[in-house]
Motif scaffolding. Structure first.
Motif, PDB file in Angstrom:
ATOM      1  N   VAL A 132       0.940  -1.230   0.696  1.00  0.00           N
ATOM      2  CA  VAL A 132       0.511  -0.340  -0.069  1.00  0.00           C
ATOM      3  C   VAL A 132       0.702   1.870  -0.041  1.00  0.00           C
ATOM      4  N   ALA A 133       2.047   1.312   0.820  1.00  0.00           N
ATOM      5  CA  ALA A 133       3.329   2.380   0.154  1.00  0.00           C
ATOM      6  C   ALA A 133       3.151   3.681  -0.768  1.00  0.00           C
ATOM      7  N   PHE A 134       2.746   2.270  -1.710  1.00  0.00           N
ATOM      8  CA  PHE A 134       2.615   3.713  -3.138  1.00  0.00           C
ATOM      9  C   PHE A 134       1.490   4.862  -3.636  1.00  0.00           C
ATOM     10  N   PHE A 135       0.927   4.004  -2.551  1.00  0.00           N
ATOM     11  CA  PHE A 135       0.153   5.522  -2.574  1.00  0.00           C
ATOM     12  C   PHE A 135      -0.121   5.973  -1.826  1.00  0.00           C
ATOM     13  N   ASP A 136       0.987   6.134  -1.001  1.00  0.00           N
ATOM     14  CA  ASP A 136       1.345   7.509   0.380  1.00  0.00           C
ATOM     15  C   ASP A 136       2.489   8.004  -1.049  1.00  0.00           C
ATOM     16  N   ARG A 137       1.553   9.039  -1.645  1.00  0.00           N
ATOM     17  CA  ARG A 137       2.410  10.027  -2.833  1.00  0.00           C
ATOM     18  C   ARG A 137       3.611  10.694  -2.062  1.00  0.00           C
TER      19      ARG A 137
END
Length: 187
Positions: free
Chosen positions: A19-24
């Motif tokens: 999910v860290a990808f979405f923590d822009r």
């Protein structure tokens, strides 16, 4: 990046990497706007990106936030993402967010009947049906949406969901790869 930042990256579990990808902005919290931008970055259209941002953040925020009161900003706290696991999932992540290789392999051993390293649309349906927990309608719906969106965005030109693509989803590398492909398309 400071060494302290690197150790934080290494200390996160596979579900958190997913999910860290979405923590822009890399602050450990994912807001709906970041979910939207992440979906756009991997090639989702405006409608899918908008619906995903609303659905994902509204459904996961309260499970990952500390405290009892909801936030109208619907943040998802990455360090607590394992709290948002739902029933009727594949079991590839354990209750602590760790990758379970045997469960990953089981997906393809049991359901990749046409090609050993890929799932067809019908095999994906069979997988979802096999993983259903009785009367867990929310889990059924969540699993269906997750896999359907993955299939739409990541199937190959032959309509197959390749094993390495699914592995990339679970280990967190797929989204970066998809974002890079989208950037190259625009060049």
């Amino acid at each position: 990046m400071a060494s302290n930042d690197n150790s934080q990256i290494e200390d996160i579990n596979v579900l958190q990497k997913h999910v860290a990808f979405f923590d822009r902005n890399h602050d450990g919290i994912i807001y709906p706007g970041e979910t939207f931008k992440g979906f756009r970055a991997i090639g989702a259209n405006l409608l899918l990106s908008s619906v995903a941002a609303i659905f994902i953040n509204v459904s996961l925020s309260h499970k990952t936030r500390p405290g009892k009161f909801p936030s109208l900003r619907f943040p998802i706290v990455i360090k607590n993402i394992q709290r948002a696991k739902h029933g009727s999932d594949s079991g590839v992540y354990d209750s602590e967010g760790r990758f379970v290789p045997s469960k990953f392999e089981e997906i393809f051993q049991k359901h990749a009947l046409t090609y050993p390293n890929a799932l067809t649309a019908n095999e994906l349906k069979a997988l979802l049906h096999a993983k259903r927990v009785p009367k867990n309608y929310t889990g059924w719906f969540a699993a269906f949406i997750e896999w359907k969106v993955l299939y739409i965005l990541a199937k190959d030109k032959n309509g197959l969901l390749q094993k390495e693509t699914v592995r990339g989803l679970y280990d967190g590398s797929l989204f970066e790869k998809m974002e890079e492909q989208e950037k190259n398309k625009k060049k």
